[in-house]
Design an enzyme around this catalytic site. Structure first.
Site, short mmCIF file in Angstrom:
data_model
loop_
_atom_site.label_atom_id
_atom_site.label_comp_id
_atom_site.label_asym_id
_atom_site.label_seq_id
_atom_site.Cartn_x
_atom_site.Cartn_y
_atom_site.Cartn_z
N LYS A 159 49.90 32.49 43.03
CA LYS A 159 48.51 32.04 42.94
C LYS A 159 48.36 31.02 44.07
CE LYS A 159 45.04 30.57 39.58
NZ LYS A 159 43.98 31.50 39.97
N1 PMP Z 1 43.65 37.61 39.79
C1 PMP Z 1 43.19 36.54 40.45
C2 PMP Z 1 42.96 36.65 41.91
C3 PMP Z 1 42.94 35.34 39.76
O1 PMP Z 1 42.47 34.27 40.42
C4 PMP Z 1 43.17 35.29 38.38
C5 PMP Z 1 42.89 34.02 37.64
N2 PMP Z 1 44.01 33.17 37.61
C6 PMP Z 1 43.64 36.44 37.73
C7 PMP Z 1 43.86 37.59 38.47
C8 PMP Z 1 43.91 36.44 36.26
O2 PMP Z 1 45.03 35.64 35.98
P1 PMP Z 1 45.16 34.83 34.61
O3 PMP Z 1 44.89 35.78 33.53
O4 PMP Z 1 46.56 34.34 34.61
O5 PMP Z 1 44.14 33.74 34.67
#
Ligand code: PMP
Length: 291
Positions: A159
């Protein structure tokens, strides 16, 4: 009404080991992280004053930092404790926590060597990511001309702030065209994800979701796959071509901020907010509030 900017609010932010007044949580303009895109971050949702899956988010922050070739100077348990404390201090009921880490100003060459890693955690009230009614009626996606990069061209498992440059370009174009969010394909032209959420199709009552080999394997995605199993739904994790959108009865997104977000259209194709999406949204809503 102009929204209150994020650097001019009352409250407290945790920065490099101390709780500091909100307006004083600053970094220098010659920070390595600002110039070379090395920051990593998290988003943690708060329900009824409790951060949901805070430890998993702290672990992912650690893993994202490692993908960017640095170690966080705090353990996951410390970051979890800080997350809980900042939520308590700010009196957040339904909100969002943003942990972020970046390289500092010790040197400004492209190499990251010799930089100090900074970490901050901030929290604010933020009940819904899309406008009122979006959970009920769904959001509209536009397929973007921007793609998720190949795993050998970017740290796709992290991330990482640098990847969000693509998200911002895609999202701005989608919104300018009257849509709510963008749908990005991967480097091979297969379905990938939205700008801040993972993608699911419902086909003949079964869930289909792309293999997370070129985009973030969301914590919500994994939670929803587990919930679907408990509800007796079949989940197929597989490569999915854009043409398969024509076969889907329902489409939804999952993410910490988006939760289980129904999709009412992808480009010119409309979708019902169907019963499978609603069942999963309800199950997710129960889980985050009741554990
Ligand atoms: N893809 C992206 C690009 C994101 O920013 C997020 C949000 N964190 C997600 C997928 C979903 O991840 P999560 O369920 O861990 O929030």
């Amino acid at each position: 009404m102009t929204p209150v900017p994020f650097d001019d609010r009352d409250g407290t932010i945790w920065l490099d080991g101390s709780f500091v007044p909100w307006r004083e949580a600053r970094l220098h303009v010659l920070s390595h992280g600002l110039h070379y895109g090395g920051a990593v971050f998290e988003g943690v949702r708060v329900y009824g004053g409790r951060p949901f899956k805070s430890v998993e988010h702290a672990e992912r922050l650690r893993d994202s930092a490692r993908e960017m070739n640095y170690e966080l100077p705090y353990a996951e348990a410390e970051l979890d404790a800080v997350t809980r404390e900042i939520v308590r201090r700010e009196g957040i009921e339904d909100g969002y926590v943003r942990p972020v880490a970046w390289r500092g100003s010790e040197q400004l060459g492209v190499s990251g060597a010799g930089t100090f890693v900074h970490v901050a955690v901030a929290a604010w009230e933020w009940p819904h990511v899309f406008a009122d009614g979006a959970q009920e009626h769904g959001i509209r996606l536009k397929t973007s001309r921007w793609r998720r990069p190949a795993p050998d061209t970017a740290p796709v498992r992290a991330k990482a702030a640098s990847l969000y440059a693509i998200g911002t370009l895609a999202r701005d174009e989608a919104e300018a065209a009257g849509y709510d969010d963008a749908l990005l394909l991967d480097h091979r032209g297969r379905l990938a994800e939205a700008t801040g959420a993972n993608l699911f199709l419902v086909v003949d009552g079964e869930l289909h979701t792309p293999v997370p080999d070129g985009f973030l394997d969301g914590i919500t995605r994994r939670t929803v796959i587990a919930l679907a199993g408990e509800l007796g739904l079949t989940v197929r994790v597989r490569p999915i071509e854009p043409a398969e959108l024509a076969l889907a009865d329902e489409v939804f997104l999952t993410g910490t901020a988006y939760e289980v977000q129904p999709v009412s259209a992808v480009d010119d194709r409309a979708y019902e907010v169907g019963k499978t999406t609603r069942r999963l949204a309800e199950a997710y809503g129960r889980l985050v509030r009741e554990g």
